[in-house]
Design a protein around this motif. Structure first.
Motif, PDB file in Angstrom:
ATOM      1  N   ARG A   1      14.451  -0.845  -9.105  1.00  0.00           N
ATOM      2  CA  ARG A   1      14.441  -0.741 -10.581  1.00  0.00           C
ATOM      3  C   ARG A   1      14.752   0.672 -11.053  1.00  0.00           C
ATOM      4  N   ALA A   2      14.332   1.653 -10.305  1.00  0.00           N
ATOM      5  CA  ALA A   2      14.580   3.046 -10.688  1.00  0.00           C
ATOM      6  C   ALA A   2      16.073   3.379 -10.686  1.00  0.00           C
ATOM      7  N   TYR A   3      16.861   2.557 -10.018  1.00  0.00           N
ATOM      8  CA  TYR A   3      18.294   2.829  -9.915  1.00  0.00           C
ATOM      9  C   TYR A   3      19.110   2.060 -10.958  1.00  0.00           C
ATOM     10  N   HIS A   4      18.468   1.235 -11.749  1.00  0.00           N
ATOM     11  CA  HIS A   4      19.081   0.539 -12.887  1.00  0.00           C
ATOM     12  C   HIS A   4      20.334  -0.249 -12.505  1.00  0.00           C
ATOM     13  N   LEU A   5      20.225  -1.020 -11.447  1.00  0.00           N
ATOM     14  CA  LEU A   5      21.339  -1.865 -11.022  1.00  0.00           C
ATOM     15  C   LEU A   5      21.238  -3.211 -11.719  1.00  0.00           C
ATOM     16  N   SER A   6      22.384  -3.785 -12.011  1.00  0.00           N
ATOM     17  CA  SER A   6      22.384  -5.127 -12.591  1.00  0.00           C
ATOM     18  C   SER A   6      22.634  -6.137 -11.472  1.00  0.00           C
ATOM     19  N   GLU A   7      22.390  -7.396 -11.788  1.00  0.00           N
ATOM     20  CA  GLU A   7      22.738  -8.451 -10.834  1.00  0.00           C
ATOM     21  C   GLU A   7      24.239  -8.642 -10.890  1.00  0.00           C
ATOM     22  N   PRO A   8      24.947  -8.932  -9.835  1.00  0.00           N
ATOM     23  CA  PRO A   8      24.469  -9.160  -8.477  1.00  0.00           C
ATOM     24  C   PRO A   8      24.335  -7.886  -7.644  1.00  0.00           C
ATOM     25  N   ASP A   9      24.578  -6.714  -8.277  1.00  0.00           N
ATOM     26  CA  ASP A   9      24.513  -5.472  -7.510  1.00  0.00           C
ATOM     27  C   ASP A   9      23.133  -5.215  -6.916  1.00  0.00           C
ATOM     28  N   GLU A  10      22.082  -5.653  -7.600  1.00  0.00           N
ATOM     29  CA  GLU A  10      20.743  -5.482  -7.042  1.00  0.00           C
ATOM     30  C   GLU A  10      20.599  -6.269  -5.745  1.00  0.00           C
TER      31      GLU A  10
ATOM     32  N   MET B   1       9.213  -6.593  -3.646  1.00  0.00           N
ATOM     33  CA  MET B   1       8.874  -5.167  -3.552  1.00  0.00           C
ATOM     34  C   MET B   1      10.124  -4.313  -3.395  1.00  0.00           C
ATOM     35  N   THR B   2      11.111  -4.814  -2.660  1.00  0.00           N
ATOM     36  CA  THR B   2      12.367  -4.069  -2.531  1.00  0.00           C
ATOM     37  C   THR B   2      13.057  -3.986  -3.883  1.00  0.00           C
ATOM     38  N   ARG B   3      13.056  -5.075  -4.630  1.00  0.00           N
ATOM     39  CA  ARG B   3      13.655  -5.049  -5.973  1.00  0.00           C
ATOM     40  C   ARG B   3      12.890  -4.110  -6.902  1.00  0.00           C
ATOM     41  N   ALA B   4      11.583  -4.019  -6.724  1.00  0.00           N
ATOM     42  CA  ALA B   4      10.795  -3.087  -7.539  1.00  0.00           C
ATOM     43  C   ALA B   4      11.217  -1.650  -7.256  1.00  0.00           C
ATOM     44  N   VAL B   5      11.476  -1.334  -5.993  1.00  0.00           N
ATOM     45  CA  VAL B   5      11.967   0.002  -5.637  1.00  0.00           C
ATOM     46  C   VAL B   5      13.315   0.253  -6.316  1.00  0.00           C
TER      47      VAL B   5
ATOM     48  N   SER C   1      23.713   6.861  -2.799  1.00  0.00           N
ATOM     49  CA  SER C   1      24.539   5.667  -3.018  1.00  0.00           C
ATOM     50  C   SER C   1      23.975   4.791  -4.128  1.00  0.00           C
ATOM     51  N   LEU C   2      22.663   4.627  -4.146  1.00  0.00           N
ATOM     52  CA  LEU C   2      22.033   3.811  -5.178  1.00  0.00           C
ATOM     53  C   LEU C   2      22.125   4.483  -6.546  1.00  0.00           C
ATOM     54  N   THR C   3      21.999   5.791  -6.570  1.00  0.00           N
ATOM     55  CA  THR C   3      22.093   6.544  -7.828  1.00  0.00           C
ATOM     56  C   THR C   3      23.512   6.516  -8.386  1.00  0.00           C
ATOM     57  N   HIS C   4      24.496   6.477  -7.489  1.00  0.00           N
ATOM     58  CA  HIS C   4      25.909   6.515  -7.892  1.00  0.00           C
ATOM     59  C   HIS C   4      26.607   5.203  -7.543  1.00  0.00           C
ATOM     60  N   TRP C   5      25.917   4.102  -7.753  1.00  0.00           N
ATOM     61  CA  TRP C   5      26.455   2.789  -7.416  1.00  0.00           C
ATOM     62  C   TRP C   5      27.760   2.562  -8.172  1.00  0.00           C
TER      63      TRP C   5
ATOM     64  N   ALA D   1       0.835  -1.208   0.000  1.00  0.00           N
ATOM     65  CA  ALA D   1       0.000   0.000   0.000  1.00  0.00           C
ATOM     66  C   ALA D   1       0.864   1.251   0.000  1.00  0.00           C
ATOM     67  N   GLY D   2       1.956   1.226   0.757  1.00  0.00           N
ATOM     68  CA  GLY D   2       2.841   2.391   0.834  1.00  0.00           C
ATOM     69  C   GLY D   2       3.586   2.676  -0.453  1.00  0.00           C
ATOM     70  N   LEU D   3       3.869   1.639  -1.231  1.00  0.00           N
ATOM     71  CA  LEU D   3       4.623   1.808  -2.475  1.00  0.00           C
ATOM     72  C   LEU D   3       3.746   2.150  -3.676  1.00  0.00           C
ATOM     73  N   ALA D   4       2.446   1.951  -3.544  1.00  0.00           N
ATOM     74  CA  ALA D   4       1.540   2.150  -4.686  1.00  0.00           C
ATOM     75  C   ALA D   4       1.719   3.544  -5.296  1.00  0.00           C
ATOM     76  N   GLY D   5       2.028   3.550  -6.596  1.00  0.00           N
ATOM     77  CA  GLY D   5       2.160   4.799  -7.338  1.00  0.00           C
ATOM     78  C   GLY D   5       3.455   5.557  -7.097  1.00  0.00           C
ATOM     79  N   ARG D   6       4.399   4.968  -6.413  1.00  0.00           N
ATOM     80  CA  ARG D   6       5.656   5.669  -6.106  1.00  0.00           C
ATOM     81  C   ARG D   6       6.825   5.006  -6.833  1.00  0.00           C
ATOM     82  N   SER D   7       7.863   5.798  -7.059  1.00  0.00           N
ATOM     83  CA  SER D   7       9.087   5.249  -7.637  1.00  0.00           C
ATOM     84  C   SER D   7      10.265   6.093  -7.183  1.00  0.00           C
ATOM     85  N   GLY D   8      11.465   5.597  -7.453  1.00  0.00           N
ATOM     86  CA  GLY D   8      12.681   6.326  -7.135  1.00  0.00           C
ATOM     87  C   GLY D   8      12.817   6.645  -5.658  1.00  0.00           C
ATOM     88  N   ARG D   9      13.298   7.847  -5.383  1.00  0.00           N
ATOM     89  CA  ARG D   9      13.550   8.295  -4.004  1.00  0.00           C
ATOM     90  C   ARG D   9      12.275   8.234  -3.168  1.00  0.00           C
TER      91      ARG D   9
END
Length: 194
Positions: free
Chosen positions: A129-138, A123-127, A182-186, A71-79
């Motif tokens: 996604r906005a940071y465009h990390l690859s595996e295994p960094d995700e 849900m954490t991985r969905a959050v 940190s996530l933006t500048h991984w 419910a808290g994540l609905a409609g939100r992305s990024g920061r």
């Protein structure tokens, strides 16, 4: 026994309430039996052991928390989603400290697989996604968020920030800023740089 309407679900719910009152570590069949005014043996028609009771409380808490996160994540992305994710965990822990402690109970592989744990991870991985990390960094990032959120929450619940300045709220906001940065500048994975 039927006069008090005992069921495994009712015992898990009562155990969760008890955990919030007296702490998850203090939830026992004997304490629950006292609450219901029955003999401890009556509970074992519905739960196999003290550990089974604790697992049921943990599963209930994980489900509740997953619903709140969704419910808290609905409609939100990024920061915004990152903040919502952290805030839901923190708010749940402050409102339900015993249940939150139950979510940290180690579960066997089979029980963990059928719990809401995979939902939390998704849900954490969905959050992320906005940071465009690859595996295994995700996966590393999931662990970073979990460690940071749960570490801060554990210290806050233990009163670790109550006698210092700046306050916990300000530190929490700065921590979310740092996580977002940190996530933006991984950094690139060592060995994968051109």
């Amino acid at each position: 026994m039927s006069r008090v309407g005992l069921t495994a679900d009712r015992l898990a719910r009562a155990g969760a309430e008890l955990a919030d009152e007296i702490g998850f570590d203090n939830v026992t069949p004997s304490e629950l039996a006292r609450r219901f005014g029955v003999k401890v043996a009556s509970l074992y028609s519905h739960v196999r052991s003290a550990h089974d009771l604790r697992v049921r409380v943990a599963l209930l808490a994980l489900d509740e928390l997953a619903d709140l996160v969704a419910a808290g994540l609905a409609g939100r992305s990024g920061r915004d989603a990152l903040e919502a994710l952290g805030d839901v965990y923190r708010d749940y822990a402050r409102s339900h400290p015993g249940r939150y402690a139950a979510t940290r109970l180690p579960l066997d592989h089979e029980t963990a697989a059928r719990s809401a744990g995979p939902r939390h991870a998704a849900m954490t991985r969905a959050v992320l996604r906005a940071y465009h990390l690859s595996e295994p960094d995700e996966t590393h990032a999931v662990r970073l968020l979990g460690s940071t959120f749960h570490g801060f929450i554990a210290l806050e619940l233990a009163g670790g920030f109550s006698h210092s300045s700046p306050g916990a709220r300000e530190s929490w906001a700065r921590i979310l800023d740092v996580l977002d940065f940190s996530l933006t500048h991984w950094p690139p994975t060592p060995g994968n740089t051109p």
